[in-house]
Write an enzyme that holds these catalytic residues in place. Structure first.
Site, PDB file in Angstrom:
ATOM      1  N   PHE A  11       0.741  -1.331   0.169  1.00  0.00           N
ATOM      2  CA  PHE A  11       0.003  -0.094  -0.115  1.00  0.00           C
ATOM      3  C   PHE A  11       0.908   1.267  -0.017  1.00  0.00           C
ATOM      4  O   PHE A  11       0.519   1.955  -0.782  1.00  0.00           O
ATOM      5  CB  PHE A  11      -0.737   0.178   1.131  1.00  0.00           C
ATOM      6  CG  PHE A  11      -1.250   1.276   1.685  1.00  0.00           C
ATOM      7  CD1 PHE A  11      -2.342   2.015   0.899  1.00  0.00           C
ATOM      8  CD2 PHE A  11      -1.124   1.806   2.985  1.00  0.00           C
ATOM      9  CE1 PHE A  11      -2.900   3.033   1.014  1.00  0.00           C
ATOM     10  CE2 PHE A  11      -1.897   2.991   3.213  1.00  0.00           C
ATOM     11  CZ  PHE A  11      -2.876   3.822   2.424  1.00  0.00           C
ATOM     12  N   ARG A  32       6.875 -10.688  -5.139  1.00  0.00           N
ATOM     13  CA  ARG A  32       6.934 -12.154  -4.517  1.00  0.00           C
ATOM     14  C   ARG A  32       6.692 -12.865  -5.944  1.00  0.00           C
ATOM     15  O   ARG A  32       7.065 -14.029  -5.794  1.00  0.00           O
ATOM     16  CB  ARG A  32       5.821 -12.478  -3.695  1.00  0.00           C
ATOM     17  CG  ARG A  32       6.288 -11.823  -2.225  1.00  0.00           C
ATOM     18  CD  ARG A  32       5.614 -12.577  -1.227  1.00  0.00           C
ATOM     19  NE  ARG A  32       4.702 -11.970  -0.429  1.00  0.00           N
ATOM     20  CZ  ARG A  32       4.385 -12.291   0.738  1.00  0.00           C
ATOM     21  NH1 ARG A  32       4.779 -13.418   1.380  1.00  0.00           N
ATOM     22  NH2 ARG A  32       3.468 -11.306   1.501  1.00  0.00           N
ATOM     23  N   LYS A 167       8.471  -5.130  14.494  1.00  0.00           N
ATOM     24  CA  LYS A 167       8.885  -3.739  13.964  1.00  0.00           C
ATOM     25  C   LYS A 167      10.203  -3.377  14.783  1.00  0.00           C
ATOM     26  O   LYS A 167      11.222  -2.838  14.309  1.00  0.00           O
ATOM     27  CB  LYS A 167       7.983  -2.543  13.902  1.00  0.00           C
ATOM     28  CG  LYS A 167       6.667  -3.190  13.032  1.00  0.00           C
ATOM     29  CD  LYS A 167       7.167  -3.475  11.575  1.00  0.00           C
ATOM     30  CE  LYS A 167       7.632  -2.318  10.883  1.00  0.00           C
ATOM     31  NZ  LYS A 167       8.158  -2.841   9.347  1.00  0.00           N
ATOM     32  N   SER A 210      -4.307  -1.099   7.922  1.00  0.00           N
ATOM     33  CA  SER A 210      -4.823   0.241   8.439  1.00  0.00           C
ATOM     34  C   SER A 210      -5.823   0.886   7.808  1.00  0.00           C
ATOM     35  O   SER A 210      -6.631   1.334   8.568  1.00  0.00           O
ATOM     36  CB  SER A 210      -3.382   1.079   8.259  1.00  0.00           C
ATOM     37  OG  SER A 210      -2.797   1.179   6.972  1.00  0.00           O
TER      38      SER A 210
HETATM   39  P1  NDP Z   1       1.244  -3.990   2.963  1.00  0.00           P
HETATM   40  O1  NDP Z   1       0.893  -5.328   3.534  1.00  0.00           O
HETATM   41  O2  NDP Z   1       0.522  -3.116   1.739  1.00  0.00           O
HETATM   42  O3  NDP Z   1       2.717  -4.440   2.320  1.00  0.00           O
HETATM   43  C1  NDP Z   1       3.602  -5.288   2.953  1.00  0.00           C
HETATM   44  C2  NDP Z   1       4.669  -5.494   1.726  1.00  0.00           C
HETATM   45  O4  NDP Z   1       5.315  -6.554   2.287  1.00  0.00           O
HETATM   46  C3  NDP Z   1       3.888  -6.151   0.378  1.00  0.00           C
HETATM   47  O5  NDP Z   1       4.670  -5.878  -0.807  1.00  0.00           O
HETATM   48  C4  NDP Z   1       4.126  -7.758   0.778  1.00  0.00           C
HETATM   49  O6  NDP Z   1       4.031  -8.489  -0.425  1.00  0.00           O
HETATM   50  C5  NDP Z   1       5.617  -7.633   1.260  1.00  0.00           C
HETATM   51  N1  NDP Z   1       5.717  -8.766   2.250  1.00  0.00           N
HETATM   52  C6  NDP Z   1       5.116  -9.023   3.331  1.00  0.00           C
HETATM   53  N2  NDP Z   1       5.621 -10.152   3.857  1.00  0.00           N
HETATM   54  C7  NDP Z   1       6.631 -10.848   2.955  1.00  0.00           C
HETATM   55  C8  NDP Z   1       7.469 -12.005   2.700  1.00  0.00           C
HETATM   56  N3  NDP Z   1       7.143 -12.920   3.848  1.00  0.00           N
HETATM   57  N4  NDP Z   1       8.040 -12.127   1.763  1.00  0.00           N
HETATM   58  C9  NDP Z   1       8.181 -11.103   0.683  1.00  0.00           C
HETATM   59  N5  NDP Z   1       7.506 -10.035   0.791  1.00  0.00           N
HETATM   60  C10 NDP Z   1       6.365  -9.860   1.992  1.00  0.00           C
HETATM   61  O7  NDP Z   1       1.619  -2.925   4.091  1.00  0.00           O
HETATM   62  P2  NDP Z   1       1.998  -1.428   4.139  1.00  0.00           P
HETATM   63  O8  NDP Z   1       2.202  -0.755   2.908  1.00  0.00           O
HETATM   64  O9  NDP Z   1       0.714  -1.018   4.831  1.00  0.00           O
HETATM   65  O10 NDP Z   1       3.205  -1.317   4.985  1.00  0.00           O
HETATM   66  C11 NDP Z   1       4.450  -1.410   4.395  1.00  0.00           C
HETATM   67  C12 NDP Z   1       5.417  -1.247   5.652  1.00  0.00           C
HETATM   68  O11 NDP Z   1       5.401  -0.100   6.545  1.00  0.00           O
HETATM   69  C13 NDP Z   1       5.909  -2.168   6.513  1.00  0.00           C
HETATM   70  O12 NDP Z   1       7.075  -2.217   6.895  1.00  0.00           O
HETATM   71  C14 NDP Z   1       4.872  -1.934   7.754  1.00  0.00           C
HETATM   72  O13 NDP Z   1       5.227  -2.644   8.804  1.00  0.00           O
HETATM   73  C15 NDP Z   1       4.992  -0.221   7.694  1.00  0.00           C
HETATM   74  N6  NDP Z   1       3.958   0.449   8.412  1.00  0.00           N
HETATM   75  C16 NDP Z   1       2.711   0.367   7.981  1.00  0.00           C
HETATM   76  C17 NDP Z   1       1.693   1.272   8.690  1.00  0.00           C
HETATM   77  C18 NDP Z   1       0.535   1.243   8.160  1.00  0.00           C
HETATM   78  O14 NDP Z   1      -0.149   1.891   8.919  1.00  0.00           O
HETATM   79  N7  NDP Z   1       0.043   0.703   7.231  1.00  0.00           N
HETATM   80  C19 NDP Z   1       2.352   1.822   9.762  1.00  0.00           C
HETATM   81  C20 NDP Z   1       3.676   1.791  10.303  1.00  0.00           C
HETATM   82  C21 NDP Z   1       4.446   1.088   9.643  1.00  0.00           C
HETATM   83  P3  NDP Z   1       2.644  -9.076  -1.070  1.00  0.00           P
HETATM   84  O15 NDP Z   1       2.097  -7.928  -1.492  1.00  0.00           O
HETATM   85  O16 NDP Z   1       3.172  -9.809  -2.080  1.00  0.00           O
HETATM   86  O17 NDP Z   1       1.631  -9.522   0.090  1.00  0.00           O
END
Ligand code: NDP
Length: 333
Positions: A11, A32, A167, A210
């Site tokens: 996202f 992925r 985190k 979120s």
């Molecule tokens: P999303 O779930 O939309 O994105 C997560 C991303 O990580 C996707 O591209 C997903 O791939 C990839 N991913 C997750 N697990 C794996 C795995 N085991 N192997 C390879 N790729 C993986 O989350 P957000 O965009 O909301 O979050 C992005 C970052 O920001 C994260 O680090 C999150 O912790 C951090 N964050 C988010 C907040 C929020 O409110 N949204 C607040 C604070 C921090 P795929 O799409 O293929 O599943």
């Protein structure tokens, strides 16, 4: 100058890709699967400056090695964003803690072994800062200097605690790496990130974790109980994306950039829905347990806002844009 964005399908990451492409960077995203990369490439209009590499599972500490062996010398900046961001598991180690920690260690070790990277930005979270147990206590103030007190053993009580701890451990591993190797590191520590999806077509009945808070309220009915009744803080996804660029465009080495534009609670979101989208008819009353507007713990991120030096998007605008996109998709606007 090439920028690597891990977890490019995410996202937040999609808005980061958008900012990078608009500023003409060469961008490499990890995805992925080939299918996910092809879809995203097409959504961005198939630009030649955007390419993808497959990293199937960041739980594998060597998952980034083939990518860095192949393209490490091209990459100047790494934005490490991939990490599980959901609460749909009871296997906290396998699905949250290990991928977060190994993903961070894995990308950093690959940089050390094969790369010539000038700058690393890790997307951490306010979850690495706050003490979740006391997050609803309005008398508490956290800053960028604080750490969640979670331990590996004690955090495994539920998915929210385990996610927050994931985190913290991942971010700490990044700081240790930076100390050992001298690599320039900045972390981005956002509170709840709301805002529209980059592409309207990706709006589905279930949004990212979120935004599900807002989606749940859009689809609630008068009298529904607000559960959980959040008392936290928000930031718009477009500001989070912009901060990722500022993090490497300015000298921010050593900073934990706390991203928050102030408090929200379910009632404050409902107030915006009721005012801007009266057709939804979801007015909530002030009965006990509903629409509680007491403030939660405060995140004092004045220092980060001074470093970033750009105005943040208001809660009204952020909620409006998020909801309008959903309602358009549902044919209700
Ligand atoms: P999303 O779930 O939309 O994105 C997560 C991303 O990580 C996707 O591209 C997903 O791939 C990839 N991913 C997750 N697990 C794996 C795995 N085991 N192997 C390879 N790729 C993986 O989350 P957000 O965009 O909301 O979050 C992005 C970052 O920001 C994260 O680090 C999150 O912790 C951090 N964050 C988010 C907040 C929020 O409110 N949204 C607040 C604070 C921090 P795929 O799409 O293929 O599943």
């Amino acid at each position: 100058m090439a920028v690597l964005v891990t977890g490019a399908t995410g996202f937040i990451a999609q808005w980061v890709l958008d900012c990078l492409l608009k500023e003409n960077y060469q961008v490499i995203g990890t995805v992925r699967s080939q299918e996910k990369g092809d879809k995203l490439h097409k959504q961005f209009g198939s630009p030649s400056k955007l390419s993808f590499e497959i990293v199937k599972d960041i739980s594998d500490t060597e998952a980034f090695e083939p990518l860095f062996k192949k393209r490490g010398k091209e990459i100047d900046i790494v934005l490490h964003m991939a990490s599980p961001c959901h609460f749909n598991t009871s296997d906290y180690e396998k699905d949250l803690l290990i991928p977060a920690l190994n993903g961070t260690k894995g990308v950093l070790n690959a940089i050390k072994k094969y790369g010539d990277v000038k700058k690393v930005v890790v997307t951490s979270s306010y979850a690495a800062i706050t003490d979740m147990v006391n997050s609803a206590d309005g008398s508490l103030v956290f800053t960028e200097k604080d750490w969640n007190p979670a331990t590996w053993e004690r955090c495994q009580t539920d998915a929210v605690n385990a996610y927050c701890a994931s985190k913290k451990f991942a971010e700490q591993a990044a700081w240790e790496f930076s100390k050992e190797t001298g690599v320039s590191l900045t972390t981005i520590n956002p509170v709840f990130v709301f805002g529209p999806q980059k592409f309207d077509e990706d709006v589905t009945s279930q949004l990212n974790t979120s935004n599900e808070i807002i989606n749940g309220l859009i689809h609630s009915k008068p009298g529904d109980k607000l559960e959980p009744d959040y008392h936290s803080a928000y930031v718009d996804v477009r500001d989070v994306a912009r901060a990722h660029l500022v993090a490497f465009q300015k000298d921010t080495t050593g900073e934990r950039l706390g991203l928050s534009n102030g408090a929200f609670n379910c009632q404050s979101i409902l107030d915006i829905l009721n005012e801007k989208f009266p057709q939804l008819d979801i007015t909530k009353g002030p009965e006990p347990g509903m629409g509680d507007t007491k403030p939660g713990a405060v995140f004092d991120n004045r220092h980060s806002k001074e470093v970033l030096a750009f105005p943040f998007i208001s809660l009204e605008q952020c909620v409006y844009d998020t909801v309008a996109q959903v309602l358009k998709k549902e044919g209700r606007l």
